[in-house]
Design a protein around this motif. Structure first.
Motif, PDB file in Angstrom:
ATOM      1  N   ARG A 231       0.831  -1.200   0.000  1.00  0.00           N
ATOM      2  CA  ARG A 231       0.000   0.000   0.000  1.00  0.00           C
ATOM      3  C   ARG A 231       0.876   1.265   0.000  1.00  0.00           C
ATOM      4  O   ARG A 231       0.644   2.198  -0.766  1.00  0.00           O
ATOM      5  N   ALA A 232       1.923   1.255   0.860  1.00  0.00           N
ATOM      6  CA  ALA A 232       2.809   2.413   0.960  1.00  0.00           C
ATOM      7  C   ALA A 232       3.565   2.651  -0.350  1.00  0.00           C
ATOM      8  O   ALA A 232       3.702   3.795  -0.811  1.00  0.00           O
ATOM      9  N   LEU A 233       4.038   1.546  -0.963  1.00  0.00           N
ATOM     10  CA  LEU A 233       4.760   1.670  -2.237  1.00  0.00           C
ATOM     11  C   LEU A 233       3.849   2.212  -3.326  1.00  0.00           C
ATOM     12  O   LEU A 233       4.230   3.078  -4.111  1.00  0.00           O
ATOM     13  N   GLY A 234       2.609   1.681  -3.356  1.00  0.00           N
ATOM     14  CA  GLY A 234       1.629   2.129  -4.352  1.00  0.00           C
ATOM     15  C   GLY A 234       1.378   3.622  -4.241  1.00  0.00           C
ATOM     16  O   GLY A 234       1.320   4.340  -5.245  1.00  0.00           O
ATOM     17  N   ARG A 235       1.283   4.087  -2.983  1.00  0.00           N
ATOM     18  CA  ARG A 235       1.021   5.503  -2.760  1.00  0.00           C
ATOM     19  C   ARG A 235       2.224   6.348  -3.180  1.00  0.00           C
ATOM     20  O   ARG A 235       2.071   7.406  -3.778  1.00  0.00           O
ATOM     21  N   ALA A 236       3.451   5.854  -2.885  1.00  0.00           N
ATOM     22  CA  ALA A 236       4.663   6.597  -3.247  1.00  0.00           C
ATOM     23  C   ALA A 236       4.748   6.740  -4.762  1.00  0.00           C
ATOM     24  O   ALA A 236       5.149   7.791  -5.286  1.00  0.00           O
ATOM     25  N   ARG A 237       4.345   5.666  -5.488  1.00  0.00           N
ATOM     26  CA  ARG A 237       4.446   5.694  -6.934  1.00  0.00           C
ATOM     27  C   ARG A 237       3.455   6.712  -7.523  1.00  0.00           C
ATOM     28  O   ARG A 237       3.760   7.425  -8.461  1.00  0.00           O
ATOM     29  N   ARG A 238       2.258   6.753  -6.931  1.00  0.00           N
ATOM     30  CA  ARG A 238       1.228   7.664  -7.449  1.00  0.00           C
ATOM     31  C   ARG A 238       1.613   9.124  -7.258  1.00  0.00           C
ATOM     32  O   ARG A 238       1.306   9.961  -8.082  1.00  0.00           O
ATOM     33  N   SER A 239       2.270   9.455  -6.131  1.00  0.00           N
ATOM     34  CA  SER A 239       2.524  10.861  -5.813  1.00  0.00           C
ATOM     35  C   SER A 239       3.826  11.371  -6.440  1.00  0.00           C
ATOM     36  O   SER A 239       4.596  10.626  -6.985  1.00  0.00           O
TER      37      SER A 239
END
Lengths: 184, 189
Positions: A176-184
């Motif tokens: 979840r954290a990685l996914g969010r980092a990629r989006r931002s």
């Protein structure tokens, strides 16, 4: 005060009526806490069991403390733990005092075999209800199957089995954290 | 031996036990029989049998029993408090910590992993209770291709409880436990 009293009552009679400690209390506790009184949701009960299984000490007391604390704070934890241990204490102290041995009677052994078979069925029925919310996809099914096989086939200590759940949870959190980092 | 040692021995044993239930038995046996010689090996076996037919956690039953046999009622109280107090303190700390962390993103994800794991553990508990009632040998034996069998009385009781709860939704499990005891008594005659 009223709630404290009914909390004590639930743990007193549930522990008096079940043989086999912590998990044997699950079906009766599920009915009282989730279905009838709505003090916990079924997800919260499952989470409580996760914590209970990863703590040292006695499952039944851990369960009483965690549920008691959620319902009524420190006083609730205290009342629930005293209630859950009262009957076992008095009964064993009495039996040990008179040195009578219940376990040598074949008739009683048959009665208790029946109770164990019934307890297995009741836990299965609870499981069917609790699993509905917890098993929400193939990932969850895989984790549940791994935990079951580790506990039953490999006979891994249950505290270590809980680590499977921790690892799965950490993997989800990191993803979840990685996914969010990629989006931002 | 005095009451303080009794308290400390059971407090230590409880703190070293993870997972509860029968995971405790070898550890308790080690402390009670081998290290402190509170009970003989045969008496310990009787105690385990007794714990199966009395309500409450086996570790707690063991503490009460040993305390009572060795030091009378005061001993029973002290030994029982020995297993109960450390368990209580740690569980309370966990309950308070859990409340603080509830709702955070990490906790939500962690619980998404833990919940299905607990479902697996509860399923294992079904097998644990069935191993000494519905089956004549541990279920693991079946998967390993070793000796395995079904005790028909246990299987009938198991099925009866499932059917009764399917027919009467919301039936108090207390009734089906009473039915199980009655069937256990009558099916073996």
């Amino acid at each position: 005060m009223r709630r404290l009293a009914s909390l004590g009552w639930v743990f007193l009679w549930v522990s008096s009526m079940t043989l086999g400690g912590g998990m044997a209390m699950l079906p009766l506790l599920e009915r009282e806490l989730v279905a009838r009184r709505r003090w916990l949701t079924s997800d919260e009960l499952v989470e409580t069991i996760a914590v209970v299984q990863s703590l040292p000490g006695l499952i039944a007391i851990n369960m009483a403390v965690l549920v008691g604390y959620r319902v009524r704070g420190v006083a609730g934890a205290l009342v629930a733990s005293v209630a859950v241990t009262l009957t076992p204490f008095l009964l064993v102290a009495l039996i040990a005092g008179t040195l009578a041995s219940l376990s040598n009677s074949p008739t009683l052994n048959h009665v208790f075999l029946g109770v164990r078979a019934g307890t297995a069925a009741l836990i299965l029925l609870s499981l069917a209800r609790l699993a509905r919310a917890a098993l929400d996809g193939p990932f969850a099914w895989t984790v549940a199957a791994l935990a079951f096989l580790a506990a039953v086939v490999l006979q891994v200590d249950l505290t270590l089995v809980v680590l499977i759940g921790f690892a799965a949870g950490l993997a989800l959190a990191v993803a979840r954290a990685l996914g969010r980092a990629r989006r931002s | 031996m005095n009451l303080l040692t009794l308290f400390l021995v059971f407090a230590k044993t409880a703190l070293l036990t993870f997972g509860g239930g029968y995971a405790m038995v070898p550890l308790f046996q080690n402390e009670i029989v081998f290290r402190h010689a509170y009970l003989s090996a045969a008496d310990f076996a009787n105690l385990v049998a007794l714990a199966q037919v009395t309500p409450g956690p086996i570790g707690f039953n063991a503490a009460t029993y040993v305390g009572m046999v060795r030091e009378g009622f005061a001993g029973a109280i002290v030994a029982s408090l020995g297993v109960a107090v450390p368990t209580f303190v740690i569980a309370l700390a966990a309950a308070i910590g859990l409340r603080r962390m509830r709702g955070t993103e990490w906790m939500t994800q962690l619980m998404r992993g833990l919940r299905p794991c607990v479902v697996g553990i509860i399923a294992a508990a079904v097998v644990f209770f069935a191993d000494t009632s519905v089956f004549t040998a541990p279920f693991a034996n079946l998967l390993a291709g070793r000796d395995f069998g079904i005790c028909w009385q246990g299987a009938v009781i198991f099925a009866a409880v499932i059917v009764v709860h399917r027919l009467w939704k919301g039936l108090n499990p207390l009734w089906s436990l009473a039915l199980s005891a009655l069937l256990g008594w009558s099916l073996f005659i």
